[in-house]
Motif scaffolding. Structure first.
Motif, PDB file in Angstrom:
ATOM      1  N   PHE B 177       1.120  -1.121   0.068  1.00  9.59           N
ATOM      2  CA  PHE B 177      -0.410   0.258   0.021  1.00  9.59           C
ATOM      3  C   PHE B 177       0.954   2.003   0.311  1.00  9.59           C
ATOM      4  O   PHE B 177       1.897   1.225   0.530  1.00  9.59           O
ATOM      5  N   ILE B 178      -0.216   2.098  -0.633  1.00 10.34           N
ATOM      6  CA  ILE B 178       0.780   3.174  -0.440  1.00 10.34           C
ATOM      7  C   ILE B 178      -0.368   4.013   1.511  1.00 10.34           C
ATOM      8  O   ILE B 178      -0.983   4.295   1.674  1.00 10.34           O
ATOM      9  N   ALA B 179       0.942   5.133   1.790  1.00 10.92           N
ATOM     10  CA  ALA B 179       0.411   6.050   3.645  1.00 10.92           C
ATOM     11  C   ALA B 179       1.094   7.419   3.598  1.00 10.92           C
ATOM     12  O   ALA B 179       2.517   6.952   3.083  1.00 10.92           O
ATOM     13  N   LEU B 180       0.300   7.532   4.091  1.00  9.48           N
ATOM     14  CA  LEU B 180       0.767   8.986   4.627  1.00  9.48           C
ATOM     15  C   LEU B 180       0.848   8.908   6.150  1.00  9.48           C
ATOM     16  O   LEU B 180       0.180   8.381   6.817  1.00  9.48           O
ATOM     17  N   GLN B 181       2.281   9.639   6.552  1.00 13.48           N
ATOM     18  CA  GLN B 181       2.707   9.371   7.972  1.00 13.48           C
ATOM     19  C   GLN B 181       2.502  10.698   8.466  1.00 13.48           C
ATOM     20  O   GLN B 181       2.926  11.490   8.311  1.00 13.48           O
TER      21      GLN B 181
END
Lengths: 443, 443
Positions: B177-181
């Motif tokens: 997945f892609i994730a914003l931290q």
């Protein structure tokens, strides 16, 4: 008015530009010449003087009755293989000097040495052509060769077949005779009757300076402790003036040492004091620092002697006993001084960077004679030359230099050898050493 | 017929050249995303997703519900001073791995590190930008910045504001997945409520390879014991293949040692045998010689260990006991092995040219981690690099080299270090040492 001006121009320019030559031989007999020293025979035929070798007679000279000072001399010569000959100039024969033996400058005629200048019966080689990179086989064997000698004041220059040979600066004898040599052949019968011939011998003695030509040969200055005009133009200066202590002082004192060093007849001498390091007069250093330079110094050592020339010296570093700290061009009698066997792989022999880099083994060194030390510094690149041969080359201010120093006697001196500039030092190691012709060219 | 062809060209070229972008956020709500791990808040307004820092919560991730393998991702981001953030890609959250902690590739957002690739909760830094000479302050503080990530097969490349940042070759996770931290701020109340924002997040997943752009950043190959296409094109080869003993043999025998060395999971290990020099399996050497090259090897040592990489090795020189003779890139635990204190001024410490030239003191070395040794040979010029820092540089085949060798342990080996070519050697010094990624580029 116009006509007078025209005539004036012709006369004036004629005196300026028409070189006047005088033949030294009338082509028929030897009028104006005399024979000295030996008994070899000279003949004249069809304008050619021929000298004929003879066993068991010393060097023979056919000498002009006149003396010549400044001149341009031209002649053709041809020589049989196996013979040695030469043409003397500014030479003398004096009862009081070796009972009349002809002595003085000789234009050498002897294979690859031809065109060199030999000081007959006096100082030996003055310009032996090893200094001249142009000089390779200019002599045509068994054929006529064209010679030219220019003697103007201290400048003495030679050519063979248009190729520059010697280029000498010397002041020993300003005038004397010209002489054609037939060299002794001892009792070698094979050479008996072989010949050397000269023709078209002519001299110019008027307006000589005006007809002087440029030489592509490097100049050798034989005048002790002097800077020739060529050297001056090239940036050379005397580091020692040959007479006084100007520019020098003790390494650890503010004056010149009052003992241990003497100046005598153009020589700077370290006196013998038992071989100790800086225990008598102590080292001397230049009063100023030098950065990039070529340093040349002639030195002569007595058998078993130890000395040195240091550079990048900081006299403030070692205020205790011993020599001041700097990189050292080692001066040593490798044969007799024990230090040559110490150190590592010859790094304390003459010419070496002391205790760091051994001089190459094929170096040439003459005990009891003057040798030339040359040190070339171009920023971090340093070279030692001994008698014209590069013996050491290194780069400082890098990891390898520091690693090498770390192994040596200098390991505890901070940043040894890496200073941008420093004083130049002559070492008193308690042995008799002579210095002369100490010159520097800053780069 | 002409008309049909024309339409065909339009359709065909359209599919080739029109890049298709899909937005990852609808700009109004967080449909398609979910929050994992922490409790920081995310808001959406006017097309901008904003993450808000919160004390006493771990790293929080806003994660796409979809997975992506090969893609080009572009987005704009803006971050308040003091915060750390990042964008995960090809990442996972698995119950079996740290109880669901998000892990995998992260496009770093953190001051000068921004654009680097950090392997979150796994291997740490993969591309920390110190390898990239272009990467100086590309981030505009407090303003919107444009990011681009290209993930195509093993190639992972990043840009910020058009400037190439990371260029990684890695094969660990092909999709995720892609994730914003929103990074944890611990209990730092000053950072509470500070924000990081993203907008215009869009992805291209079709014809990705076709839209891949060149990177001016140097590539890091993180695939163990592999040669990436970039490395292959640049002339790199594996010196050890990671699996077999091909190309290697015992230094003093014709086969690979039957004890003392093991190959285990991509590592070439020297086994512990009491710290003796070449007393167990003995040194191993390449079967062929190398002349001009760049050699890279990663090595890890156990505390107190001693080993080394030698080059210009002539295995025939020392047929007696001890290690084969050649120049050595020293491998040592300087803290715990006594040899670091021996030798001269540190010339036996890690990275040094053993017993000759000390590595610079400012070098970086990590015990219990892999370090990179690089040896560059260009004829007589040699360099040692340790973890990207040049620690030794020297010239061999000259007077200074020979003078240095004359002082060292190698003084009795004839012409030490001056061979035009030689074998490469990995040393068995009886201590446990791991090697991997042993690569060579011949020059």
């Amino acid at each position: 008015m116009k006509k007078i001006l025209f005539i004036f121009i012709i006369v004036f320019s004629g005196s300026l530009y028409a070189q006047e030559w005088t033949p030294l031989c009338n082509g028929k007999n030897l009028k104006g010449w005399k024979k000295l020293n030996g008994n070899a025979e000279y003949k004249v035929k069809d304008g050619v003087i021929t000298g004929i070798s003879k066993v068991n007679t010393p060097n023979t000279f056919l000498v002009t009755e006149k003396n010549y000072g400044d001149f341009i001399l031209e002649f053709d010569f041809k020589i049989d293989e196996g013979l040695n000959s030469g043409v003397q100039f500014r030479s003398k024969s004096l009862k009081k000097y070796n009972n009349g033996k002809v002595h003085g400058y000789q234009f050498e005629i002897d294979g690859n040495h031809s065109g060199g200048i030999y000081d007959e019966e006096r100082r030996g080689w003055l310009y032996n052509l090893t200094a001249n990179p142009n000089k390779i086989n200019v002599l045509k064997k068994g054929e006529w060769n064209k010679a030219r000698i220019e003697a103007t004041g201290n400048s003495i220059r030679t050519w063979i077949n248009g190729m520059a040979c010697a280029n000498l600066w010397d002041d020993m004898t300003p005038e004397g005779f010209i002489a054609l040599q037939v060299h002794s052949i001892g009792n070698n019968k094979e050479l008996n009757g072989k010949t050397v011939s000269w023709k078209d011998i002519r001299i110019c003695t008027t307006n000589v300076a005006q007809y002087q030509t440029d030489s592509s040969a490097p100049e050798i200055n034989a005048v002790a402790n002097s800077i020739s005009p060529t050297e001056a133009k090239d940036g050379w200066k005397l580091l020692w003036d040959g007479k006084t202590v100007n520019g020098w002082k003790g390494a650890k004192i503010n004056t010149f040492p009052d003992k241990g060093w003497v100046i005598d007849n153009g020589l700077l001498k370290v006196l013998k004091s038992g071989g100790g390091e800086s225990t008598n007069g102590g080292d001397i250093v230049t009063t100023r620092k030098y950065k990039n330079f070529i340093l040349k110094a002639e030195f002569k050592i007595m058998p078993g002697a130890n000395s040195g020339i240091k550079y990048f010296v900081d006299p403030g570093l070692n205020r205790g006993e011993g020599s001041a700290i700097g990189c050292e061009f080692q001066i040593l009698d490798d044969e007799k001084h024990p230090d040559a066997k110490l150190g590592v792989k010859g790094n304390r022999t003459v010419g070496s960077l002391y205790d760091l880099i051994p001089a190459i083994k094929s170096k040439k060194f003459n005990i009891n004679e003057f040798n030339t030390a040359t040190i070339i510094v171009t920023n971090n690149h340093v070279e030692h030359w001994l008698n014209g041969i590069k013996v050491v080359e290194y780069e400082r201010n890098n990891q390898m230099w520091n690693a090498l120093v770390a192994y040596s006697k200098y390991k505890d001196w901070p940043d040894f050898g890496n200073a941008a500039e420093g004083h130049i030092l002559l070492q008193d190691h308690g042995d008799e050493v002579w210095f002369k012709n100490v010159k520097i060219k800053e780069l």
